[in-house]
Write an enzyme that holds these catalytic residues in place. Structure first.
Site, PDB file in Angstrom:
ATOM      1  N   SER A   1     177.854 -84.148 -42.635  1.00 45.95           N
ATOM      2  CA  SER A   1     178.516 -84.303 -43.923  1.00 45.95           C
ATOM      3  C   SER A   1     177.967 -85.469 -44.742  1.00 45.95           C
ATOM      4  CB  SER A   1     180.013 -84.439 -43.682  1.00 45.95           C
ATOM      5  OG  SER A   1     180.679 -84.403 -44.898  1.00 45.95           O
ATOM      6  N   HIS A   2     178.837 -86.424 -45.063  1.00 47.18           N
ATOM      7  CA  HIS A   2     178.446 -87.526 -45.947  1.00 47.18           C
ATOM      8  C   HIS A   2     177.847 -88.694 -45.167  1.00 47.18           C
ATOM      9  CE1 HIS A   2     182.462 -87.728 -44.450  1.00 47.18           C
ATOM     10  NE2 HIS A   2     182.351 -89.046 -44.461  1.00 47.18           N
TER      11      HIS A   2
ATOM     12  N   ASP B   1     178.140 -84.259 -51.747  1.00 49.46           N
ATOM     13  CA  ASP B   1     177.764 -85.014 -50.548  1.00 49.46           C
ATOM     14  C   ASP B   1     176.665 -84.313 -49.751  1.00 49.46           C
ATOM     15  OD1 ASP B   1     179.283 -82.892 -49.629  1.00 49.46           O
ATOM     16  OD2 ASP B   1     180.069 -84.016 -47.933  1.00 49.46           O
TER      17      ASP B   1
ATOM     18  N   ASP C   1     176.481 -82.162 -47.229  1.00 50.72           N
ATOM     19  CA  ASP C   1     176.516 -80.719 -46.996  1.00 50.72           C
ATOM     20  C   ASP C   1     177.158 -79.932 -48.129  1.00 50.72           C
ATOM     21  OD1 ASP C   1     178.984 -81.836 -46.337  1.00 50.72           O
ATOM     22  OD2 ASP C   1     179.461 -80.229 -44.938  1.00 50.72           O
TER      23      ASP C   1
ATOM     24  N   ASP D   1     180.165 -80.016 -49.701  1.00 52.01           N
ATOM     25  CA  ASP D   1     181.556 -79.587 -49.828  1.00 52.01           C
ATOM     26  C   ASP D   1     182.422 -80.585 -50.605  1.00 52.01           C
ATOM     27  OD1 ASP D   1     181.587 -81.424 -47.782  1.00 52.01           O
ATOM     28  OD2 ASP D   1     182.428 -80.073 -46.272  1.00 52.01           O
ATOM     29  N   ARG D   2     181.926 -81.800 -50.806  1.00 51.16           N
ATOM     30  CA  ARG D   2     182.734 -82.781 -51.549  1.00 51.16           C
ATOM     31  C   ARG D   2     182.276 -82.884 -53.002  1.00 51.16           C
ATOM     32  NH1 ARG D   2     184.318 -87.825 -47.774  1.00 51.16           N
ATOM     33  NH2 ARG D   2     184.851 -86.612 -45.924  1.00 51.16           N
TER      34      ARG D   2
ATOM     35  N   LYS E   1     185.985 -76.505 -48.555  1.00 54.00           N
ATOM     36  CA  LYS E   1     185.976 -77.162 -49.848  1.00 54.00           C
ATOM     37  C   LYS E   1     184.594 -76.983 -50.453  1.00 54.00           C
ATOM     38  CE  LYS E   1     185.411 -81.702 -47.642  1.00 54.00           C
ATOM     39  NZ  LYS E   1     185.735 -81.587 -46.229  1.00 54.00           N
TER      40      LYS E   1
HETATM   41  C1  G16 Z   1     186.104 -83.872 -43.088  1.00 55.48           C
HETATM   42  C2  G16 Z   1     187.035 -82.721 -43.249  1.00 55.48           C
HETATM   43  C3  G16 Z   1     187.967 -82.996 -44.392  1.00 55.48           C
HETATM   44  C4  G16 Z   1     188.713 -84.284 -44.168  1.00 55.48           C
HETATM   45  C5  G16 Z   1     187.753 -85.389 -43.878  1.00 55.48           C
HETATM   46  C6  G16 Z   1     188.579 -86.544 -43.410  1.00 55.48           C
HETATM   47  O1  G16 Z   1     185.338 -83.988 -44.237  1.00 55.48           O
HETATM   48  O2  G16 Z   1     186.296 -81.549 -43.514  1.00 55.48           O
HETATM   49  O3  G16 Z   1     188.847 -81.937 -44.513  1.00 55.48           O
HETATM   50  O4  G16 Z   1     189.447 -84.651 -45.267  1.00 55.48           O
HETATM   51  O5  G16 Z   1     186.856 -85.019 -42.864  1.00 55.48           O
HETATM   52  O6  G16 Z   1     187.850 -87.487 -42.811  1.00 55.48           O
HETATM   53  P1  G16 Z   1     188.560 -88.656 -42.022  1.00 55.48           P
HETATM   54  O7  G16 Z   1     189.204 -88.078 -40.804  1.00 55.48           O
HETATM   55  O8  G16 Z   1     187.415 -89.572 -41.754  1.00 55.48           O
HETATM   56  O9  G16 Z   1     189.565 -89.266 -42.966  1.00 55.48           O
HETATM   57  P2  G16 Z   1     183.771 -83.789 -44.213  1.00 55.48           P
HETATM   58  O10 G16 Z   1     183.356 -83.817 -45.663  1.00 55.48           O
HETATM   59  O11 G16 Z   1     183.311 -84.965 -43.407  1.00 55.48           O
HETATM   60  O12 G16 Z   1     183.554 -82.472 -43.555  1.00 55.48           O
END
Ligand code: G16
Length: 542
Positions: free
Chosen positions: A112-113, A276, A278, A280-281, A375
């Site tokens: 992800s990010h 971000d 991947d 999705d953000r 997302k």
């Molecule tokens: C992931 C999940 C999101 C969630 C985020 C929370 O995001 O897909 O639904 O809101 O983690 O992260 P944390 O537990 O660190 O607060 P991503 O964009 O990393 O896939």
């Protein structure tokens, strides 16, 4: 030839909020990827001859892992794997392909990010046949599999050419290399009004989209600069790079500083946006105004009917618990349901499948709808463009009018990153212990009305998810939430979410720090943050 390779469990292969996420070096250890991928397949039933979708955000180790997954999939009996050209597929594009091509599931290679490169992070996520992240029972079964694995099956075969679109065979399995953007773009055309947005750009509307050298570059270029006619150069950092150009592909005010500064500068475009690693953000910044993800969710929910895909109105809104309650006010005004779920997109899946919610969002810069089960960063930007075009107003005007109509939820998230995990766990444990005694007491000048540890009862499958974060509600409708991140790869990250509702339009122009000052101080003293974490200040404020 299919080979059975003897192996042994490797500690710590437990998928978190968003799949298995670790340092690249861990993934490069012998059998690490193979064990995890075999454990995914071992947890599934009935995929013989079925289709799998496979792609990632292009980070370091993406291409090698695509080849490994292909060989294990072939040895385990999948019928076909759809691979994004060059191994590239954004998370929403995987969700889109799973749904459109009726695939059994999908594997997404991304952290992800989180930063990439040899010193950075890597990750593997599994998505199920509705296109959404694997629910907890699946991730727990995968984890259980990693703890008893004794062998994996892999095909002996030379690497597949993943750069040329078309079909090739790998043992008995078909490998279809697909354009990563085509199906996704076609879906977007059914949801937002491309003609209207084209007219907006023709009339001189200016935007910048920062793809952060990550996966959305090809999507944003094809859709914004291609289909919608935005001038070349609208998309910045549009080439996916294995190390994201050395940046942290997180579209927040710290890591997407360049786009933020542009939006605040003298020659600011009408809209600045970013996505971000991947895809999705999303980050939305108008000329001179940052739109918090929680406000963005509320504005999009209030205005979605202006886009063709939502012209019939929306059935309900879902938000994660720490997300501000701005969307609740929209739901109340529209007389539709609002759902409060634990953090993690997977919790929206049942609500979307059952038609209970249409738009979902999270404070962590994720917004999406029933068009997918992930997302979707580019979708959020396109829906904003549709709303801007339909309203003929600026981002700032739309947001200020929204506050005037519904009230403003001032909001900030304070992250204490990479703190000692024992200290962070002890902080949460101490808070939990005090919960029953807090209601009715005062904290500084504020009276505590309610305090609990958030638990979620899924209205569709009846499952319960406990211990999802400590919530302190104050009598003046302010709120402080404490929870530990589920996505970090080093130590623990304590997240503190601070929110205050302000109905009076005369008080809508305050700086966030000013509006939340007393609550911020309280958030530290109430949980004894300095004592438990050794930190007087958060490392990141968004
Ligand atoms: C992931 C999940 C999101 C969630 C985020 C929370 O995001 O897909 O639904 O809101 O983690 O992260 P944390 O537990 O660190 O607060 P991503 O964009 O990393 O896939």
């Amino acid at each position: 030839m299919i080979r059975e390779i003897a192996t042994r469990p490797i500690a710590g292969q437990r998928p978190g909020t968003s799949g298995l996420r670790k340092k690249v070096a861990e993934f490069q250890a012998p059998h690490y990827v193979e064990n995890f991928v075999q454990s995914i397949f071992d947890s599934l039933e009935g995929f013989a001859g079925q289709t799998l979708v496979l792609g990632g955000d292009g980070r370091y180790f993406n291409r090698e892992t695509v080849q490994t997954v292909l060989r294990i999939a072939a040895a385990n009996g999948f019928g076909r794997v759809l691979v994004g050209q060059g191994g590239i597929l954004s998370t929403p594009a995987v969700s889109c392909l799973i749904r459109k091509r009726h695939a059994f599931g999908g594997i997404i290679l991304s952290a992800s990010h989180n930063p990439g490169g040899p010193e950075g992070d890597f990750g593997i996520k599994y998505n199920v046949s509705n296109g959404g992240p694997a629910p907890e029972k699946v991730t727990e079964a995968i984890y259980a599999g990693t703890r008893r694995i004794a062998r994996y099956r892999i095909l002996d075969a030379p690497p597949v050419d993943i750069d040329r679109i078309g079909d090739v065979r790998l043992g008995n399995m078909a490998v279809e290399i697909v354009d990563p953007v085509a199906e996704y773009r076609a879906l977007m055309e059914t949801l937002v009004d491309f003609d209207r947005i084209r007219a907006l750009f023709r009339a001189g509307f200016r935007m910048r989209f920062d793809a952060m050298s990550a996966v959305t570059g090809p999507y944003a270029k094809a859709i914004l600069e291609g289909a919608l006619g935005a001038p070349a150069g609208t998309v910045m950092h549009g080439e996916p790079l294995p190390d994201f150009g050395g940046h942290h592909p997180d579209p927040n005010l710290v890591h997407a500083r360049q786009i933020y500064d542009l939006a605040m500068g003298p020659d600011a475009p009408d809209l600045c946006a970013a996505s971000d690693g991947d895809g999705d953000r999303n980050l939305i910044v108008g000329r001179g105004l940052f739109v918090t993800p929680s406000d963005s969710l509320a504005v999009l929910a209030a205005n979605a009917h202006l886009a063709p895909g939502y012209a019939q109105g929306i059935a309900g809104i879902a938000r994660s618990m720490p997300t501000s309650r701005a969307a609740d006010r929209v739901a109340a005004a529209k007389r539709i349901a609002i759902y409060e779920t634990p953090t993690g997109w997977k919790y929206f899946g049942n609500l979307l499948d059952a038609g209970l919610a249409t738009i979902c969002g999270e404070e962590s810069a994720g917004t999406g709808s029933n068009h997918l089960r992930e997302k979707d960063g580019v979708w959020a930007v396109l829906l904003w463009l549709n709303v801007l075009a339909a309203r003929g107003a600026s981002v700032a005007e739309i947001v200020r009018r929204h506050w005037a109509e519904y009230g403003r939820n001032y909001y900030a998230r304070h992250d204490y990153e990479e703190v000692d995990a024992d200290g962070a766990n002890a902080l949460v444990a101490a808070l939990r212990e005090r919960l029953p005694k807090l209601p009715g007491t005062r904290a500084g000048a504020l009276a505590i009305a309610e305090a609990d540890d958030f638990a979620y009862h899924d209205p569709v499958d009846g499952s319960d998810t406990l211990h999802q974060g400590v919530r302190i509600h104050f009598a003046d409708h302010s709120r402080i939430v404490y929870r530990l991140s589920g996505t970090g790869t080093a130590g623990a990250t304590l997240r503190v979410y601070i929110e205050r509702f302000e109905a009076d339009p005369a008080r809508h122009g305050l700086e966030t720090g000013q509006a939340l000052g007393d609550l911020i101080a309280l958030s530290r003293s109430l949980a004894d943050i300095p004592r438990f974490t050794g930190r007087a200040e958060p490392s990141t404020v968004t």
